[in-house]
Scaffold this active site. Structure first.
Site, mmCIF file in Angstrom:
data_model
loop_
_atom_site.group_PDB
_atom_site.id
_atom_site.type_symbol
_atom_site.label_atom_id
_atom_site.label_comp_id
_atom_site.label_asym_id
_atom_site.label_seq_id
_atom_site.Cartn_x
_atom_site.Cartn_y
_atom_site.Cartn_z
ATOM 1 N N ARG A 7 52.034 34.521 35.959
ATOM 2 C CA ARG A 7 52.405 34.666 37.340
ATOM 3 C C ARG A 7 52.760 33.414 37.917
ATOM 4 O O ARG A 7 52.570 32.433 37.195
ATOM 5 C CB ARG A 7 51.352 35.450 38.179
ATOM 6 N N ASN A 17 52.194 27.514 34.743
ATOM 7 C CA ASN A 17 52.796 27.966 33.590
ATOM 8 C C ASN A 17 54.152 27.259 32.927
ATOM 9 O O ASN A 17 54.498 27.476 31.617
ATOM 10 C CB ASN A 17 52.979 29.519 33.686
ATOM 11 N N ARG A 66 56.992 41.513 37.041
ATOM 12 C CA ARG A 66 55.530 42.111 37.685
ATOM 13 C C ARG A 66 55.678 42.370 39.134
ATOM 14 O O ARG A 66 56.129 41.614 39.824
ATOM 15 C CB ARG A 66 54.465 41.075 37.585
ATOM 16 N N SER A 77 43.858 40.538 34.423
ATOM 17 C CA SER A 77 44.850 40.705 33.059
ATOM 18 C C SER A 77 45.281 41.983 32.886
ATOM 19 O O SER A 77 46.360 42.174 32.357
ATOM 20 C CB SER A 77 44.096 39.794 32.292
ATOM 21 N N GLN A 102 47.408 34.093 26.275
ATOM 22 C CA GLN A 102 47.263 33.452 27.741
ATOM 23 C C GLN A 102 47.850 32.041 27.654
ATOM 24 O O GLN A 102 47.730 31.354 26.555
ATOM 25 C CB GLN A 102 45.793 33.190 27.951
ATOM 26 N N ARG A 157 12.657 22.482 21.045
ATOM 27 C CA ARG A 157 13.785 21.802 21.039
ATOM 28 C C ARG A 157 14.373 21.862 19.499
ATOM 29 O O ARG A 157 14.018 20.607 18.885
ATOM 30 C CB ARG A 157 14.045 20.200 21.541
#
Length: 259
Positions: A7, A17, A66, A77, A102, A157
């Site tokens: 988008r 993007n 879209r 998504s 992605q 630990r």
């Protein structure tokens, strides 16, 4: 079929993007990775932005515009994936397997992607997604400000080599069947398996620091690869080339027993 939701709006990095890593925009890098994967026959970018649509077409992808109600911050998504599936089915291109990529993961390896697609195609898994191993000790803060151990006993630990790794979802890719996505409405269902990727390239770009780090890594990787290619060319008749990191990594079984 690969789908790349991209988008136009982004609060963390404006125009994210279309920002470049190693000289290529993030959307271009995602499309290039998908087109370099033998098991992917088409790449679709879902976007509400004209500039992203132009960049996607220039990279060789199809574009599905879209609608505004699916392009806001609250849109999932999955809603974008289902919208693309509806549009492609109406156009007579109903895919069997969906590869959700992605663009914010700039180092998607086509070898990793191809192996993941084949695992879903073969029926070995219903969903395969990118993950990277982690040995981190995680903590959570309570409302009173106190810290509480999440994935370990704070009184013990153990050494790193004595702990079984956990796996962090990188967001780079998810492979699943289109029919199952429609039926369940979300990406995780059935038998879920991991595609374990190189932690050095498991970068998800969320802010400018991530972008700068990815760009520096891309420059370093490009220089290293150019040197390797030059070296291989000089000695190609002397010996077999050394396997790449990707080929070495993908010959090992996945941690949950998948091939």
């Amino acid at each position: 079929m690969a789908i790349v939701p991209a988008r136009a709006g982004s609060k963390g990095i404006p125009g994210k993007n279309l920002r470049t890593v190693g000289g290529r925009s993030l959307v271009r890098r995602a499309v290039d990775a998908a087109r370099a994967t033998p098991t992917i026959d088409a790449v679709v970018v879902s976007t509400d932005g004209d500039a992203i649509a132009d960049a996607a077409r220039d990279a060789g992808a199809l574009v599905v515009r879209r609608p505004p109600e699916l392009a806001g911050d609250e849109a999932s998504s999955e809603s974008a994936l289902l919208h693309v599936l509806g549009a492609m089915t109406a156009d007579g291109r109903a895919p069997e397997v969906v590869v959700f990529l992605q663009a914010t993961s700039p180092f998607i390896d086509p070898v990793d992607l191809d192996h993941a697609v084949r695992r879903v195609q073969s029926g070995a898994a219903d969903v395969v997604f990118a993950a990277t191993p982690s040995h981190a000790f995680l903590w959570r803060t309570a409302p009173d400000g106190g810290a509480h151990a999440v994935n370990h006993d704070a009184a013990t630990r153990p050494r790193r080599q004595d702990r079984e790794p956990e796996y962090r979802e990188t967001g780079a890719f998810y492979v699943l069947r289109a029919a199952a996505l429609r039926a369940h409405g979300h990406r995780f269902h059935g038998r879920v398996e991991l595609a374990v990727i190189d932690p050095r390239t498991a970068i998800d770009i969320d802010d400018l620091h991530d972008l700068e780090l990815a760009d520096a890594l891309a420059t370093e990787r490009d220089a290293t690869r150019a040197h390797e290619q030059e070296h291989e060319h000089e000695h190609e008749h002397e010996h077999e080339p050394t396997p790449t990191l990707a080929s070495q990594r993908t010959t090992a079984p996945a941690p949950n027993g998948a091939p």
